[in-house]
Design an enzyme around this catalytic site. Structure first.
Site, PDB file in Angstrom:
ATOM      1  N   VAL A 111      -4.879   0.532   6.792  1.00  0.00           N
ATOM      2  CA  VAL A 111      -3.956  -0.374   7.611  1.00  0.00           C
ATOM      3  C   VAL A 111      -4.351  -1.765   7.544  1.00  0.00           C
ATOM      4  CG1 VAL A 111      -3.485  -0.988  10.017  1.00  0.00           C
ATOM      5  CG2 VAL A 111      -4.165   1.490   9.409  1.00  0.00           C
ATOM      6  N   LYS A 115       0.734  -1.337  -0.104  1.00  0.00           N
ATOM      7  CA  LYS A 115       0.081   0.224   0.079  1.00  0.00           C
ATOM      8  C   LYS A 115       0.943   1.238  -0.061  1.00  0.00           C
ATOM      9  CE  LYS A 115      -2.326  -0.496   3.760  1.00  0.00           C
ATOM     10  NZ  LYS A 115      -1.665  -1.867   4.075  1.00  0.00           N
ATOM     11  N   THR A 116       1.847   1.329   1.059  1.00  0.00           N
ATOM     12  CA  THR A 116       2.564   2.382   0.928  1.00  0.00           C
ATOM     13  C   THR A 116       3.446   2.765  -0.172  1.00  0.00           C
ATOM     14  OG1 THR A 116       2.674   2.134   3.328  1.00  0.00           O
ATOM     15  CG2 THR A 116       4.321   3.680   2.251  1.00  0.00           C
ATOM     16  N   LYS A 142      -1.213   8.802   5.940  1.00  0.00           N
ATOM     17  CA  LYS A 142      -0.975   7.744   6.651  1.00  0.00           C
ATOM     18  C   LYS A 142      -1.644   7.910   8.154  1.00  0.00           C
ATOM     19  CE  LYS A 142       0.366   3.247   7.508  1.00  0.00           C
ATOM     20  NZ  LYS A 142      -0.523   2.051   6.779  1.00  0.00           N
TER      21      LYS A 142
END
Length: 211
Positions: free
Chosen positions: A112, A14-15, A36
């Site tokens: 998350v 994801k990041t 985030k």
């Protein structure tokens, strides 16, 4: 425009996707920001790789500019917060994300883990998405053994929520996972909504993700 980036599992990339997208948008001169809001697994300096990657992609230095809740324990937010005798205030979380998006045309919210990760003992990532009804949902798939099952379960849950993804990223997080991209995509593609944009990303592939 709000975009919520979720995944089939933790460590799906994801990041990496979020940082690549925001970097491309800013390079194109677009008004955009990547958040985030919850980060777990901090070092002694109160940072981690995810926070640093998103700060670097936006030429920022202060974690408070992109993150609201940060915890030391590398665990689900409900557990990481409890380890510090805290509880995530979900209403504050939703309102903070909304406020952060007001001064830009596009705001990326990186979630998350996967949909069923508990933010509190009674509120999951899918509830966070429900509480952000105006956001597009983008799904990152970590391609490896088991990814097909994880992806189809995630797609079914999003369909039940009425939030099928508008983009899906088949991502290899290690070189040895590159060979899983094509079979995972082929198995999943028949279950995608018509019009869902597909991206296939080999490990460390340099690609503009805003096309």
């Amino acid at each position: 425009m709000l975009i919520f980036i979720t995944a089939t599992d933790t460590d799906a990339g994801k990041t990496w996707v979020t940082a690549s997208v925001i970097r491309a948008m800013l390079s194109d001169g677009k008004s955009a920001k990547a958040l985030k809001p919850i980060a777990c697994g901090l070092d002694e300096a109160g940072r981690n790789e995810d926070i640093d990657a998103l700060l670097s992609a936006q030429s920022l230095s202060d974690a408070d500019q992109i993150s609201l809740y940060r915890y030391a324990l590398p665990a689900a937010p409900s557990q990481a917060a409890a380890a510090e005798d805290q509880v995530v205030d979900t209403e504050k979380l939703v309102q903070w994300c909304k406020a952060q998006s007001e001064n830009v045309d596009t705001c990326l919210i990186e979630g998350v883990g996967g949909l069923m990760v508990p933010i509190t003992d009674s509120w999951l990532v899918n509830d966070w998405i429900d509480a952000t009804p105006d956001a597009e949902v983008w799904l990152v798939v970590g391609c490896k053994l088991g990814a097909i099952n994880q992806t189809l379960l995630t797609l079914e849950k999003l369909k039940q929520m009425g939030r099928s993804p508008t983009r899906i990223f088949f991502n290899a997080t290690k070189p040895e996972f590159n060979d899983w991209i094509t079979p995972t995509r082929k198995a999943v593609e028949p279950f995608l909504n018509q019009g869902c944009t597909i991206h296939c990303l080999e490990f460390e592939e340099a690609v503009l993700l805003t096309d």
